[in-house]
Scaffold this active site. Structure first.
Site, PDB file in Angstrom:
ATOM      1  N   GLU A 123       0.805  -1.256  -0.036  1.00 23.06           N
ATOM      2  CA  GLU A 123       0.080   0.148  -0.068  1.00 23.06           C
ATOM      3  C   GLU A 123       0.917   1.428   0.019  1.00 23.06           C
ATOM      4  OE1 GLU A 123      -4.112  -1.395   2.061  1.00 23.06           O
ATOM      5  OE2 GLU A 123      -2.660  -0.544   3.570  1.00 23.06           O
ATOM      6  N   CYS A 136       3.387   8.775   0.890  1.00 27.65           N
ATOM      7  CA  CYS A 136       4.036   7.788   1.681  1.00 27.65           C
ATOM      8  C   CYS A 136       4.081   6.513   1.071  1.00 27.65           C
ATOM      9  CB  CYS A 136       3.091   7.642   2.909  1.00 27.65           C
ATOM     10  SG  CYS A 136       3.521   6.151   4.213  1.00 27.65           S
ATOM     11  N   CYS A 143       6.175  -6.264   7.583  1.00 25.31           N
ATOM     12  CA  CYS A 143       7.263  -5.585   8.403  1.00 25.31           C
ATOM     13  C   CYS A 143       7.895  -6.770   9.461  1.00 25.31           C
ATOM     14  CB  CYS A 143       6.659  -4.526   9.116  1.00 25.31           C
ATOM     15  SG  CYS A 143       7.966  -3.598  10.020  1.00 25.31           S
ATOM     16  N   CYS A 147       5.712  -3.441  16.176  1.00 29.99           N
ATOM     17  CA  CYS A 147       5.374  -2.324  17.236  1.00 29.99           C
ATOM     18  C   CYS A 147       3.937  -2.444  17.927  1.00 29.99           C
ATOM     19  CB  CYS A 147       5.654  -0.994  16.340  1.00 29.99           C
ATOM     20  SG  CYS A 147       7.339  -0.889  16.044  1.00 29.99           S
ATOM     21  N   CYS A 150       1.145  -0.202  15.797  1.00 28.03           N
ATOM     22  CA  CYS A 150       1.145  -0.427  14.420  1.00 28.03           C
ATOM     23  C   CYS A 150       0.236  -1.398  13.944  1.00 28.03           C
ATOM     24  CB  CYS A 150       2.571  -0.027  13.875  1.00 28.03           C
ATOM     25  SG  CYS A 150       2.807   0.063  12.109  1.00 28.03           S
ATOM     26  N   CYS A 382      -1.188   7.185   9.633  1.00 24.56           N
ATOM     27  CA  CYS A 382      -0.058   6.815  10.222  1.00 24.56           C
ATOM     28  C   CYS A 382      -0.250   5.543  10.953  1.00 24.56           C
ATOM     29  CB  CYS A 382       0.607   7.798  11.086  1.00 24.56           C
ATOM     30  SG  CYS A 382       2.126   7.290  11.921  1.00 24.56           S
TER      31      CYS A 382
END
Length: 407
Positions: A123, A136, A143, A147, A150, A382
Site C-alpha cells: 500500500e 507515503c 514488516c 510495534c 502499528c 499513520c
C-alpha cells in the site's frame, strides 16, 4: 470534497495473471544501468547508449509515458524493438480508495519476480495538504518489527521491495493524480494550488522498516531525486526508522535524506513494550546516532515521531523527560494522535492531554505540531497500513461505501 469514501477495484489485477510467462519485463523503475542493459539487448551500439538512455529517462520519468511508441524523438525502429521486448507497465492498482479528506490509498498488486513466485500486495498513500502533497511509500512487503501500536506490524515480513518497486509507487500515484507535465488533475483530487506538482514530498513511512532495505531505498531515492526525471529533491525525502542504529550513519552519508525517528517513549521500559527493537538498540544508543547524523542542523532538523497513547506515554512527566532527552539537539517533535485499527489494544490520548503535552514541549523550545489524522476512514493514517486490505470481499470493494463504515 466527497460525501462518501470511494472504493474501486481492478478485477483483473491478480498475481496469477500478472506472473504469466507472456508478461514482458517492465522498464518502469529502472535506473540508468538498467536502461543501458535493456538498450544493449535490443542492439543499440555502445557509442549511442548515453543519448538513448537520456531519451528514455526523459520520457519515462519526466513525461510519464506508458508506451514506447509515444517517444517521438526516438527512432521508430528502436521504439518498435523496445515495445516488442519490454513494457512500461506499473504495478496494477487492485484497490483504490479516496477518503473524505482527499487522502488516497492504493493497494498495488506486485507480480512474482520469477516463475512460480506468488505475487504480493503493498500500500501507498497520498496526503494532500496546503502548499504541498506528500506521498507515503512502502519499502517492504509486511514488516519485520512488531510495534504494538502499528497495524503493519501485525503482518509478517514477506520480502524487501526492489528499487524499481519503490520508484513505481511514485509513478502510479502520479498517473492517478494526472501529475505529469501537460496534464490537468480531475476534480476528485484535493491538491495543493500553489502551481507546483501535486506530489512534492516523499516519506518512507509506509509498510516496512526502510533501514532493513537500505540498498534498495538508496537506489530508489537516486532515481526519484534525479533532476532530469521525477525531480523530488533529497531535502523533500524523509526516511523514518524505528531505530536501526548501525544503519543511521550510512543513511545520512549515502542519501542525504531527512531523518525521522519513531521514538514514542521516553524510557526504555515503555519503549521496549511499544517498539521491541529498543531491546536491541536502546534510547541512549539511538539518540547518540541521531546526534551524529550527517547534515543534522537547525535547518535540517531530525523529526521525532511520538504517537499519543492514553495512559501509556502521555503524562506531563513524559513530556518533560522528552525535553531532557533531546536537550541541545536540532529537533522537531511530531505528536501523532493514535489511529485505531481492528484488534488494537491501545486508545488515543484525549485532546486536552495532547494539548498539555504539546504546550510543555513548545515551552521547552521545540516545535511540537500535532499531526492531523488523515485518511482514517480508509485505514490510510499513520500506523494503519496493512496489505490484507486485499481480503475484503470483492463485492464489498466494488461498491462505494459510507466513510463511517470502516472507521
Amino acid at each position: 470534497m466527497h460525501e462518501d469514501m470511494i472504493v474501486s477495484v481492478d478485477m483483473d489485477a491478480s498475481p496469477a495473471r500478472l506472473s504469466g510467462a507472456a508478461i514482458k519485463p517492465s522498464l518502469a523503475g529502472c535506473d540508468r544501468d538498467g536502461l543501458a542493459a535493456a538498450l544493449t539487448s535490443v542492439g543499440v551500439p555502445a557509442r549511442a547508449l548515453k543519448m538513448r538512455i537520456e531519451q528514455l529517462w526523459h520520457w519515462i520519468y519526466h513525461r510519464g509515458v506508458s508506451d514506447f511508441l509515444a517517444m517521438s524523438n526516438v527512432a521508430k525502429d528502436l521504439r518498435v524493438a523496445l515495445a516488442n521486448a519490454f513494457s512500461l507497465a506499473r504495478p496494477p492498482v487492485a484497490v483504490r480508495q479516496v477518503s473524505v479528506d482527499g487522502t488516497r490509498k492504493w493497494l498495488l498488486r506486485l507480480p512474482g519476480r520469477f516463475a512460480g513466485e506468488v505475487g504480493h500486495d503493498i500500500e501507498c498513500v497520498y496526503i494532500p495538504e496546503e502548499g504541498r502533497g506528500t506521498l507515503c511509500v512502502s519499502s517492504q512487503v509486511g514488516c519485520t518489527l512488531t510495534c504494538s501500536f502499528c497495524h503493519t506490524g501485525t503482518q509478517k515480513l514477506v520480502r524487501n521491495l526492489t528499487a524499481a518497486e519503490i520508484v513505481t509507487q511514485v509513478m502510479v500515484a502520479r498517473d492517478d493524480l494526472l501529475d505529469w507535465p501537460g496534464l490537468v488533475a480531475g476534480d476528485e483530487a484535493i491538491v495543493p494550488r500553489d502551481g507546483g506538482r501535486y506530489i512534492t514530498n516523499i516519506v518512507f513511512m509506509g509498510m516496512g522498516e526502510p533501514l532493513y532495505n537500505l540498498d534498495a531505498v538508496s537506489e530508489a531515492m537516486a532515481t526519484i531525486s534525479d533532476g532530469e526525471g521525477l525531480s523530488i529533491g533529497r531535502r523533500r525525502i524523509t526516511v523514518s526508522t524505528s531505530g536501526v542504529v548501525p544503519m543511521i550513519p550510512r543513511l545520512g552519508a549515502d542519501t542525504g535524506a531527512m531523518l525521522a525517528i519513531s521514538l514514542h517513549a521516553t524510557t526504555d521500559e515503555v519503549r521496549d513494550r511499544l517498539v521491541p527493537l529498543n531491546r536491541k538498540y536502546p534510547i541512549a544508543e539511538l539518540l547518540a546516532a541521531c546526534a551524529a547524523y550527517p547534515g543534522a542542523s537547525n535547518a535540517r532538523r531530525i523529526t521525532y515521531e511520538y504517537v499519543m497513547l492514553k495512559d501509556v506515554n502521555d503524562s506531563p512527566e513524559d513530556a518533560r523527560r522528552l525535553l531532557r532527552l533531546l536537550d541541545g539537539m536540532p529537533a522537531k517533535i511530531n505528536l501523532i494522535p493514535f489511529n485505531p485499527w481492528p484488534g488494537t489494544l491501545h486508545q488515543c490520548s484525549d485532546w486536552p492531554t495532547i494539548e498539555r503535552f504539546s504546550e510543555i514541549i513548545f515551552a521547552g523550545g521545540y516545535a511540537s505540531p500535532v499531526r492531523t489524522p488523515r485518511g482514517r476512514d480508509i485505514l490510510a493514517a499513520c500506523g494503519q497500513l496493512r496489505s490484507e486490505t486485499a481480503k475484503l470481499k470483492i463485492a464489498d470493494r466494488h461498491q462505494p461505501v459510507s466513510a463511517t463504515s470502516l472507521s
